[in-house]
Design a protein around this motif. Structure first.
Motif, PDB file in Angstrom:
ATOM      1  N   SER A  81       0.784  -1.443  -0.137  1.00 43.47           N
ATOM      2  CA  SER A  81      -0.200   0.010  -0.057  1.00 43.47           C
ATOM      3  C   SER A  81       0.972   1.120   0.378  1.00 43.47           C
ATOM      4  O   SER A  81       1.179   1.809   1.403  1.00 43.47           O
ATOM      5  CB  SER A  81      -0.629  -0.288   1.417  1.00 43.47           C
ATOM      6  OG  SER A  81      -1.169   0.673   1.632  1.00 43.47           O
ATOM      7  N   ARG A  82       1.195   1.653  -1.532  1.00 48.63           N
ATOM      8  CA  ARG A  82       2.133   3.195  -1.377  1.00 48.63           C
ATOM      9  C   ARG A  82       0.945   4.585  -0.993  1.00 48.63           C
ATOM     10  O   ARG A  82       0.233   4.057  -1.569  1.00 48.63           O
ATOM     11  CB  ARG A  82       2.379   3.113  -2.523  1.00 48.63           C
ATOM     12  CG  ARG A  82       3.676   1.837  -3.272  1.00 48.63           C
ATOM     13  CD  ARG A  82       3.650   1.668  -4.690  1.00 48.63           C
ATOM     14  NE  ARG A  82       3.634   0.667  -4.966  1.00 48.63           N
ATOM     15  CZ  ARG A  82       2.682  -0.137  -5.275  1.00 48.63           C
ATOM     16  NH1 ARG A  82       1.942   0.669  -5.926  1.00 48.63           N
ATOM     17  NH2 ARG A  82       3.143  -1.850  -6.369  1.00 48.63           N
ATOM     18  N   LEU A  83       2.037   4.981   0.562  1.00 46.15           N
ATOM     19  CA  LEU A  83       0.805   6.133   0.462  1.00 46.15           C
ATOM     20  C   LEU A  83       1.279   7.180  -0.134  1.00 46.15           C
ATOM     21  O   LEU A  83       2.274   7.792  -0.221  1.00 46.15           O
ATOM     22  CB  LEU A  83       1.457   6.661   2.116  1.00 46.15           C
ATOM     23  CG  LEU A  83       0.973   5.480   2.713  1.00 46.15           C
ATOM     24  CD1 LEU A  83       1.050   5.260   4.340  1.00 46.15           C
ATOM     25  CD2 LEU A  83      -0.536   5.110   2.961  1.00 46.15           C
ATOM     26  N   THR A  84      -0.106   7.904  -0.359  1.00 45.26           N
ATOM     27  CA  THR A  84      -0.168   9.513  -1.355  1.00 45.26           C
ATOM     28  C   THR A  84      -0.420  10.679  -0.600  1.00 45.26           C
ATOM     29  O   THR A  84      -0.376  10.346   0.712  1.00 45.26           O
ATOM     30  CB  THR A  84      -0.601   9.516  -2.478  1.00 45.26           C
ATOM     31  OG1 THR A  84      -2.123   9.555  -2.240  1.00 45.26           O
ATOM     32  CG2 THR A  84      -0.504   8.222  -3.797  1.00 45.26           C
ATOM     33  N   GLU A  85      -1.146  11.507  -1.061  1.00 45.11           N
ATOM     34  CA  GLU A  85      -0.541  12.560   0.134  1.00 45.11           C
ATOM     35  C   GLU A  85      -2.006  12.489   0.649  1.00 45.11           C
ATOM     36  O   GLU A  85      -2.394  12.860   1.694  1.00 45.11           O
ATOM     37  CB  GLU A  85      -0.630  13.882  -0.641  1.00 45.11           C
ATOM     38  CG  GLU A  85      -1.651  15.260   0.344  1.00 45.11           C
ATOM     39  CD  GLU A  85      -1.344  16.701  -0.682  1.00 45.11           C
ATOM     40  OE1 GLU A  85      -1.913  17.577  -0.383  1.00 45.11           O
ATOM     41  OE2 GLU A  85      -0.436  16.248  -1.853  1.00 45.11           O
TER      42      GLU A  85
END
Length: 173
Positions: A81-85
């Motif tokens: 799960s790649r977190l963005t803003e």
């Protein structure tokens, strides 16, 4: 650690390198629709796991190894799960011998639920190659909506050196 009916999802570690390499990271069939080529050695898998550890420390992604509850922690797949803003982009892989059992659907459901309930995240999404019928079905089963086609979105090097069309699936709150 996350527990489902059949699975335990835990953080990966360097000791997982050989089972991950032998179980799925070196398999061309597993890597067909992925954005990376099959690993050529256990050391390549170790490098990837070291990179994951750095990214998790930076809190820019979360990764989970999938194991059967009764298999003494033997990895059969992974979810990132790649977190963005304000969102999280999912990636997932499962060893070929475990395909067709509903395991990825079972593993992704709590990850998506957890992410969508986090106050700072408004969207959980994933993209997959337009020909990847199995991943499309998994994303549909976990109630993610197809938002459309991303034209020439990602290179899947095991199919083509050119960017390919992908479907984008999401759940928002």
């Amino acid at each position: 650690m996350i527990s489902t009916r059949r699975l335990l999802l835990r953080k990966p570690c360097l000791d997982d390198a050989a089972p991950i390499f032998n179980g799925y990271a070196s398999d061309p069939d597993v890597a067909k629709f992925l954005t990376w080529r099959p690993h050529q050695s256990v050391s390549e898998t170790k490098q990837f796991l070291s990179w994951l550890d750095v990214k998790q420390t930076e809190q820019s992604l979360e990764a989970y190894v999938l194991t059967y509850k009764d298999s003494v922690g033997h990895p059969i797949g992974m979810i990132e799960s790649r977190l963005t803003e304000h969102g999280a982009c999912l990636g997932f892989v499962l060893a070929k011998e475990y395909w067709g059992r509903g395991l990825m659907t079972e593993a992704l459901e709590p990850i998506v639920d957890r992410a969508i309930n986090e106050k700072r995240l408004w969207r959980v999404y994933a993209f997959c190659d337009f020909q990847n019928a199995a991943s499309i079905r998994v994303l549909q089963k976990i109630n993610m909506s197809c938002e459309g086609t991303l034209r020439r979105w990602a290179i899947h090097p095991n199919i083509s050196i050119e960017p390919r069309d992908c479907y984008c699936f999401a759940r928002v709150r």
